[in-house]
Write an enzyme that holds these catalytic residues in place. Structure first.
Site, short mmCIF file in Angstrom:
data_model
loop_
_atom_site.label_atom_id
_atom_site.label_comp_id
_atom_site.label_asym_id
_atom_site.label_seq_id
_atom_site.Cartn_x
_atom_site.Cartn_y
_atom_site.Cartn_z
N ASP A 162 1.56 -18.00 -53.94
CA ASP A 162 2.61 -17.65 -52.98
C ASP A 162 3.90 -18.41 -53.29
O ASP A 162 3.87 -19.60 -53.63
CB ASP A 162 2.12 -18.01 -51.57
CG ASP A 162 3.04 -17.53 -50.48
OD1 ASP A 162 3.26 -16.32 -50.38
OD2 ASP A 162 3.53 -18.39 -49.71
N GLU A 195 3.70 -14.75 -57.28
CA GLU A 195 4.73 -14.09 -56.46
C GLU A 195 6.06 -14.73 -56.87
O GLU A 195 6.44 -15.78 -56.37
CB GLU A 195 4.48 -14.31 -54.97
CG GLU A 195 5.50 -13.58 -54.11
CD GLU A 195 5.56 -14.06 -52.66
OE1 GLU A 195 5.95 -13.27 -51.79
OE2 GLU A 195 5.23 -15.24 -52.40
#
Length: 534
Positions: A213, A272
């Site tokens: 993330d 990401e």
């Protein structure tokens, strides 16, 4: 063994893998409390396997106060009771592997929960302590303002006082997201050691990889200087180079890659990395992450010139750094493609075509749960919205997170739940018309299109007509016809204009909409074409 399992065992399996993203809260509720969980996912694993995908990416289910639906982690190596137990996860992992499905988990290394034991220890320890050095604690200025002008992605300033009423503790802590999500200080080597132990925990269990993330934002600029320019102040992480793409971050992923390569089979790292293609591709150099999402693609509307331009950028990045793009049109953070592409029946036609398109492109692809059902964004009633971005910044991602409909009948939230509790986000009327059951009954449904496309994709890989490292040459023809020549034998065509268009010569292998009686591709349709060798 299934074909998916056989393909998944070869070296480099991820280079052309198709992964199904599961948002556990909204996938299937096994215990009847209105929130999706591991028991529900375990029960529905055969459905995912029946699609023909290679694996699953699960968004966070670790212990969390759930301020940001699990992205505020309080224990990186556990299971939140909301979702089940570690024993259930172990069973899920074993069952997925038996079905030929890899399991990828989320890791959230930029920030944790304010309830994380290490952050709570930092608050208790006070200014100047080694505990506080794990995070970004800084003294504000004499006027009582925060250390700099950085803004939160969720709206408002990115700093909060740790003890607002204290005369002796004047420190603020950094949170690029909500105040309940303090940022780790990655310039402290102890943070790197802590996360290596987290990775080892899940890799030792047999997890096949991790999605990272906010992978580009771990390091902040030395000295934490003010952001320059109005946009950087307003847009937070999206426009502030002081908190994004610092060169130091690449050594983290080199360290993680070395660790991943010590396992057999090798574990994978998926980033990401919400940056321009030429910058994002640097994170997938040979000694860093295996994949990074093609975020420039996720943001596109329905425009042939824009698709060709971004596709060409991604191809140039592949040539420069070696890793093929990782394609996606949807995830839990962005509007669903049916809605983004215009909504209604036209939005559905375009979303079908877009999904067929990314499954025909070289590299890996990700499908977000419900994308195979043509789910649109839902206008969740104001009182029911749970996204912290809505409360702080006026933007809600809840519309893409409404629980999946499994049955045509409305009972148990259209089959989402094993009980009668209301689902955590309300399902709209007639949601069952978009359900798995409805799609299974319709041979022309998007669910059947996806299974047909994945079966054909596997055949083309086996015949070496597809290879993950294929070049992709993009161009726009007459009347908005988007073309992508993949390798020597395959052509992707997408009709993005308002007229039916003739296709290049070749055999149409699959199309998202029937061709006209004249053999033309209708507007908002896509086709896979096998062409003769030159």
């Amino acid at each position: 063994m299934s074909g998916s399992a056989i393909r998944g065992q070869r070296p480099g399996w991820w280079q052309d893998a198709v992964i199904y993203q599961v948002y556990p809260r909204s996938f299937a509720d096994g215990d009847g409390d209105g929130v999706g969980d591991l028991a529900g996912l375990l029960e529905r694993l055969p459905y995912i396997a029946s699609l023909g995908v290679d694996g699953i990416w699960m968004t966070p289910f670790q212990p969390s106060p759930q301020v940001d639906q699990g992205y505020d982690v309080s224990d990186y190596c556990g299971v939140d009771p909301l979702f089940g137990t570690m024993e259930q996860f172990d069973e899920l992992l074993e069952s997925a592997h038996a079905l030929g499905l890899r399991i990828l988990l989320d890791v959230v290394p930029n920030h944790c929960s304010s309830e994380h034991p290490l952050f709570r220890a930092a608050v208790a320890a006070g200014p100047g302590s080694p505990e506080r050095a794990m995070f970004h604690f800084e003294t504000g200025n004499d006027a009582g303002a925060p250390p700099n002008n950085w803004q939160s992605v969720f709206g408002g300033r990115a700093w909060s006082r740790v003890n607002p009423g204290s005369d002796t503790d004047r420190e603020w802590y950094l949170h690029l997201f909500s105040p309940e999500q303090p940022d780790w200080n990655w310039r402290n080597p102890a943070v790197g050691d802590y996360f290596e132990a987290v990775l080892r925990f899940w890799f030792d269990k047999g997890v096949d990889g991790l999605r990272i993330d906010v992978a580009h934002a771990l390091f902040k600029a030395d000295g934490l200087p003010d952001a320059a320019g109005t946009d950087a102040v307003v847009d937070g992480l999206r426009s502030n180079p002081q908190v994004s793409d610092q060169e130091d971050v690449h050594e983290v992923y080199r360290r993680w890659r070395r660790l991943a390569e010590t396992y057999s089979p090798e574990r994978i790292l998926v980033g990401e990395v919400n940056l321009a293609p030429d910058r994002a591709a640097r994170y997938t150099r040979q000694d860093e992450m295996h994949q990074a999402f093609a975020y420039a693609f996720v943001k596109l509307g329905w425009d042939a010139a824009a698709w060709a331009a971004v596709g060409t950028e991604l191809e140039a990045a592949r040539r420069a750094h070696g890793a093929p793009p990782t394609w996606a049109l949807e995830n839990h953070d962005v509007p669903r493609s049916v809605t983004r592409f215009g909504g209604g029946e036209r939005g559905i036609r375009r979303a079908r075509a877009g999904l067929l398109a990314i499954l025909g492109l070289p590299g890996g692809a990700y499908i977000y749960q419900g994308q195979e059902l043509n789910l649109p964004d839902v206008d969740v009633p104001l009182h029911a919205r749970a996204d912290p971005m809505w409360a702080r910044g006026g933007v809600s991602r809840d519309g893409a997170r409404v629980p999946l409909p499994w049955t045509t009948a409305p009972g148990n939230a259209y089959g989402f739940s094993a009980g009668t509790a209301a689902p955590w986000l309300p399902t709209p009327p007639a949601w069952g018309s978009r359900s798995v059951e409805a799609h299974r009954k319709d041979p022309e449904s998007t669910l059947h299109l996806v299974t047909d496309a994945l079966r054909l994709r596997g055949q083309l890989l086996e015949k070496e007509i597809f290879a993950p490292g294929d070049a992709c040459e993009w161009r726009v023809g007459d009347h908005g016809l988007l073309l992508c020549a993949r390798g020597e034998q395959f052509l992707l065509a997408v009709a993005m204009g308002d007229a039916s268009v003739p296709l290049p010569e070749g055999t149409v292998l699959l199309s998202s909409a029937p061709l006209t009686p004249e053999g033309l591709l209708p507007p908002d349709g896509a086709a896979w074409i096998l062409v003769d060798r030159p």
